[in-house]
Write a protein that holds these residues in place. Structure first.
Motif, short mmCIF file in Angstrom:
data_model
loop_
_atom_site.label_atom_id
_atom_site.label_comp_id
_atom_site.label_asym_id
_atom_site.label_seq_id
_atom_site.Cartn_x
_atom_site.Cartn_y
_atom_site.Cartn_z
N SER A 22 21.05 6.16 -5.43
CA SER A 22 21.25 5.73 -4.04
C SER A 22 20.16 4.76 -3.59
N MET A 23 18.92 5.01 -4.03
CA MET A 23 17.83 4.10 -3.71
C MET A 23 18.10 2.71 -4.25
N GLN A 24 18.55 2.66 -5.50
CA GLN A 24 18.84 1.37 -6.12
C GLN A 24 20.02 0.69 -5.44
N ALA A 25 21.05 1.44 -5.12
CA ALA A 25 22.23 0.86 -4.47
C ALA A 25 21.89 0.29 -3.09
N THR A 26 21.11 1.02 -2.31
CA THR A 26 20.76 0.51 -0.99
C THR A 26 19.78 -0.66 -1.10
N GLY A 27 18.92 -0.64 -2.10
CA GLY A 27 18.02 -1.78 -2.33
C GLY A 27 18.78 -3.04 -2.70
N VAL A 28 19.75 -2.89 -3.60
CA VAL A 28 20.58 -4.03 -3.98
C VAL A 28 21.42 -4.50 -2.79
N GLY A 29 21.95 -3.56 -2.01
CA GLY A 29 22.70 -3.92 -0.81
C GLY A 29 21.84 -4.70 0.16
N SER A 30 20.59 -4.29 0.29
CA SER A 30 19.66 -5.01 1.16
C SER A 30 19.47 -6.45 0.68
N LEU A 31 19.30 -6.60 -0.61
CA LEU A 31 19.11 -7.94 -1.16
C LEU A 31 20.37 -8.79 -0.99
N LEU A 32 21.53 -8.19 -1.21
CA LEU A 32 22.79 -8.92 -1.03
C LEU A 32 22.98 -9.38 0.41
#
Length: 131
Positions: free
Chosen positions: A64-74
């Motif tokens: 979840s941390m990685q997914a939200t981090g990638v979402g933030s970058l996107l």
């Protein structure tokens, strides 16, 4: 406040470093899980079962941390793209959403740290009981 292309670009190094840290945590966890699996298959103990359950929760949190981090970058990239297209208000909302996702990612990270401390306490208790 006026949003320029430089503002969202400031988030890139922070998110990149966060994702690198999250990946390192994931790889360390994967190695630990493999080691515990080998231990558990030879000598199943209750403390190992508790560790495995703890690791399962931590893996989900890191995901979840990685997914939200990638979402933030996107969203950050999308805000720059929209800003480049001249839609400053939409870009501001996208950038704001990007910041919210980054905060969520950091909050999940804190939760994962708390769980990892619990895992260490389980390990210490197991060591103490084995004296």
């Amino acid at each position: 406040m006026e949003l320029t292309l430089g503002t969202p670009s400031l988030l890139f190094p922070a998110v990149s470093l966060l994702l690198l840290a999250y990946t390192n945590r994931f790889l360390a966890l994967a190695s630990l899980i493999r080691d515990l699996q080998a231990q558990y298959s030879t000598t199943p103990r209750q403390s190992l079962a508790a560790q495995i359950d703890n690791l399962r929760r931590r893996v989900r949190l890191i995901q979840s941390m990685q997914a939200t981090g990638v979402g933030s970058l996107l969203l950050c990239v999308a805000s720059m793209f929209v800003l480049f297209g001249g839609l400053a208000e939409v870009a501001g909302w996208l950038f704001g959403a990007s910041l919210v996702l980054m905060m969520l990612s950091l909050a999940l990270s804190v939760r994962e740290i708390w769980i990892s401390v619990t895992a260490l306490n389980i390990q210490l208790a197991d060591m103490e009981s084995g004296r």
